[in-house]
Scaffold this motif. Structure first.
Motif, short mmCIF file in Angstrom:
data_model
loop_
_atom_site.label_atom_id
_atom_site.label_comp_id
_atom_site.label_asym_id
_atom_site.label_seq_id
_atom_site.Cartn_x
_atom_site.Cartn_y
_atom_site.Cartn_z
N LEU B 87 0.83 -1.21 0.00
CA LEU B 87 0.00 0.00 0.00
C LEU B 87 0.86 1.25 0.00
N VAL B 88 1.95 1.25 0.78
CA VAL B 88 2.82 2.43 0.81
C VAL B 88 3.39 2.67 -0.59
N CYS B 89 3.89 1.60 -1.24
CA CYS B 89 4.44 1.76 -2.59
C CYS B 89 3.36 2.24 -3.56
N ALA B 90 2.17 1.64 -3.45
CA ALA B 90 1.10 1.99 -4.38
C ALA B 90 0.69 3.46 -4.19
N ASN B 91 0.56 3.90 -2.92
CA ASN B 91 0.12 5.26 -2.69
C ASN B 91 1.17 6.29 -3.05
N LEU B 92 2.46 5.90 -2.96
CA LEU B 92 3.52 6.85 -3.29
C LEU B 92 3.82 6.85 -4.79
N ALA B 93 3.17 5.96 -5.56
CA ALA B 93 3.44 5.88 -7.00
C ALA B 93 3.19 7.21 -7.70
N PHE B 160 -13.47 2.46 0.52
CA PHE B 160 -13.67 3.83 0.04
C PHE B 160 -12.88 4.85 0.84
N ARG B 161 -12.47 4.50 2.08
CA ARG B 161 -11.62 5.42 2.85
C ARG B 161 -10.29 5.61 2.11
N ILE B 166 -7.03 8.79 -1.93
CA ILE B 166 -6.02 8.78 -2.99
C ILE B 166 -6.57 9.42 -4.26
N VAL B 167 -7.81 9.08 -4.61
CA VAL B 167 -8.36 9.64 -5.85
C VAL B 167 -8.62 11.14 -5.67
N GLY B 168 -8.93 11.55 -4.44
CA GLY B 168 -9.11 12.98 -4.16
C GLY B 168 -7.83 13.75 -4.43
N GLY B 169 -6.72 13.22 -3.91
CA GLY B 169 -5.43 13.86 -4.15
C GLY B 169 -5.11 13.88 -5.64
N LEU B 170 -5.39 12.76 -6.31
CA LEU B 170 -5.11 12.66 -7.75
C LEU B 170 -5.86 13.72 -8.55
N PHE B 209 1.83 12.40 3.00
CA PHE B 209 1.11 12.34 4.27
C PHE B 209 -0.11 11.42 4.17
N ALA B 210 -1.02 11.76 3.25
CA ALA B 210 -2.26 10.97 3.14
C ALA B 210 -1.96 9.54 2.70
N GLY B 211 -0.99 9.37 1.80
CA GLY B 211 -0.69 8.04 1.29
C GLY B 211 -0.17 7.11 2.37
N VAL B 212 0.85 7.57 3.11
CA VAL B 212 1.43 6.72 4.15
C VAL B 212 0.42 6.50 5.27
N LEU B 213 -0.28 7.59 5.66
CA LEU B 213 -1.24 7.47 6.76
C LEU B 213 -2.36 6.50 6.42
N GLN B 214 -2.89 6.59 5.19
CA GLN B 214 -4.00 5.71 4.83
C GLN B 214 -3.55 4.25 4.71
N SER B 215 -2.31 4.02 4.26
CA SER B 215 -1.79 2.64 4.22
C SER B 215 -1.76 2.09 5.63
#
Lengths: 267, 231
Positions: B87-93, B160-161, B166-170, B209-215
């Motif tokens: 998840l961390v790798c995916a969110n930081l992609a 959905f959390r 992630i999609v919001g940031g995108l 921030f959001a990526g690591v936290l959500q993972s």
């Protein structure tokens, strides 16, 4: 003959516009409604900031640490504001509703309802802000217990977000896959059901605040006695699950209105 | 999700569309397999260099699992670790100009369904099917439909959390880049100067921030829900 029913006059007036103009106008209203959710993060983060100031005076040495926790919690409390912003931005910049076939009035109402659904974000915003404040307080009172209490704060806040997420789901369904847009008998009932599906989600304010309160108290409790962290988490999550009930009722009603509307059969 | 912000279709295999989500997941998988292969060669008694980092990571994951789920459920650590690292790798992609696979509800729903089946499988295994089913009648039997709905709501809110964040940031980042490009074109700059520095703080917030936290939150909630079902 002049029709005297105000609603009929209003609907006829609405239908006198071009379909696209009607949807775009409604999207603007929906985007505005969605942003009302900003009330929540505003109050919550203000509370967290206040607790941060208090923590600095209680324990000036640990102020850097408690400020970090305050910022972390405030960042989480921002989530529902950001989700609302995303819905508003989709309505403004990437509106999927314009291309949809179907009755203009119903699609227009979908845009407004998607915006109204997001108002629920007020709840998680306030609740998570409270949890952030309590996390900050716990870190200043007992710096040794700040790691477990921060963890409880994160978990509790994540659960407190649930009703905001349900609203997001409903808003996305309304915008991308509203089942009511095609294949209906009565425009007014379908349009009203769509609007109702959005309005129902406002109930999410309650669980958001309540679960946030639970998260804050759980954080405080863990800060005082870090040894009992896992017991605190279990009680907190159980309580939060019960507090979620009314939010789930709202979700069920909203989904029923859209996918299995009993009102259509009464016609 | 169709519309302007959905993942692009890269190519098709026998009529099945392969989206960016799938190809980016492959890239992350390949990198992680390569990393674990390289990192686990030549282990020594006294750790050096990369081995230090790997031991720290594995140790941290085991400690976190023991602390959250209890020492008796330490067997979940490999799954939780895999989930967390992926998840961390995916969110930081997003930082590497790849569309995060987690910005697709199919990915997050898939992961949430694994959690969902874990909750109920291990709940049944630990308590026995009868006692497990009786749990749905608590506190009073009339709550049965509510209990079922709230169990079904768990994977929805879990998926959905992550997806929403992630999609919001995108979406916000892509609008910002579009806006900055438009601003640069209006002033007549041929170089993308605005895009170079202005988005950095927003990348820090939305991706890091959001990526690591959500993972972390996704893995933590998985642990808490599974261990609660077993107790």
């Amino acid at each position: 003959m002049e029709n005297t029913n105000f609603i009929v006059i209003f609907l006829n007036w609405l239908l006198s516009f071009d379909k696209k103009a009607l949807i775009l106008g409604a999207s603007a209203i929906g985007a505005g409604f969605a942003m009302i959710a900003g009330i929540g993060p505003g109050i919550g983060q203000g509370y967290a900031a206040g607790k941060g100031a208090e923590a600095t005076s209680t324990n000036p040495k640990g102020s850097k640490h408690s400020t970090m926790i305050m910022l972390l919690g405030a960042g989480i409390a921002e989530t529902s504001g950001i989700l609302s912003l995303v819905i508003a931005l989709i309505l403004l910049f990437g509106n999927p509703l314009i291309k949809q076939d179907g009755d203009g009035l119903i699609i227009a109402v979908s845009a407004i309802a998607a915006g109204i659904a997001m108002i629920a974000g007020i709840g998680p915003g306030i609740g998570q802000g409270y949890a952030a404040g309590k996390g900050c307080e716990a870190a200043s009172m007992n710096p040794d217990g700040s790691r477990p209490s921060t963890l409880v704060m994160l978990l509790g806040s994540a659960v407190a977000q649930t009703s905001g997420i349900f609203s997001l789901v409903i808003a996305l369904i309304l915008m991308y896959a509203n089942p009511l847009v095609t294949g209906h008998q009565s425009t007014i009932i379908v349009a009203a059901s769509t609007l109702g599906a959005g309005i129902a989600m406002i109930a999410g304010i309650g669980p958001g605040i309540g679960q946030g309160y639970a998260a804050g108290k759980g954080t405080e409790a863990t800060g005082k006695r870090p040894k009992y962290q896992s017991n605190v988490i279990k009680t907190m999550i159980l309580g939060q699950a019960v507090a979620q009930t009314t939010g789930i009722y709202a979700l069920v009603i909203s989904l029923v209105l859209m996918f299995a509307n009993p009102l259509m059969k009464l016609l | 999700m169709e519309g302007g912000f959905g993942p692009k279709i890269v190519f098709e295999i026998a009529g099945i569309p392969i989206t960016e989500t799938v190809t980016n997941t492959w890239i992350i998988m390949a990198l992680l397999i390569l990393f674990s292969f390289v990192a686990t060669r030549k282990f020594e008694y006294m750790p050096r260099g990369l081995q230090n980092f790997v031991e720290l990571l594995v140790d941290g994951i085991y400690k976190l699992t023991a602390q959250t789920m209890g020492k008796d459920k330490i067997g979940f650590a490999p799954y939780i670790g895999t989930l967390l690292i992926y998840l961390v790798c995916a969110n930081l992609a997003g930082l590497f100009a790849l569309r995060p696979p987690t910005a697709d509800v199919n990915t997050t729903m898939g992961l949430a369904l694994i959690t969902f089946f874990m909750i109920h499988f291990f709940g049944m295994k630990k308590k026995g099917v009868g006692k497990y089913l009786k749990g749905f009648l608590d506190p009073i039997p009339i709550m049965l439909p509510m209990n079922i709905i709230s169990e079904l709501a768990t994977p929805i809110s879990l998926s959905f959390r992550l997806f929403g964040n992630i999609v919001g940031g995108l979406i916000i980042m892509s609008l910002l880049y579009g806006g900055l490009a438009g601003l640069g074109a209006k002033i007549g700059l041929s170089m993308p100067i605005f895009q170079a520095a202005i988005p950095v703080p927003l990348h820090l917030y939305f991706d890091v921030f959001a990526g690591v936290l959500q993972s972390f939150i996704f893995s933590m909630l998985t642990m808490v829900f599974v261990s609660m079902a077993m107790d």
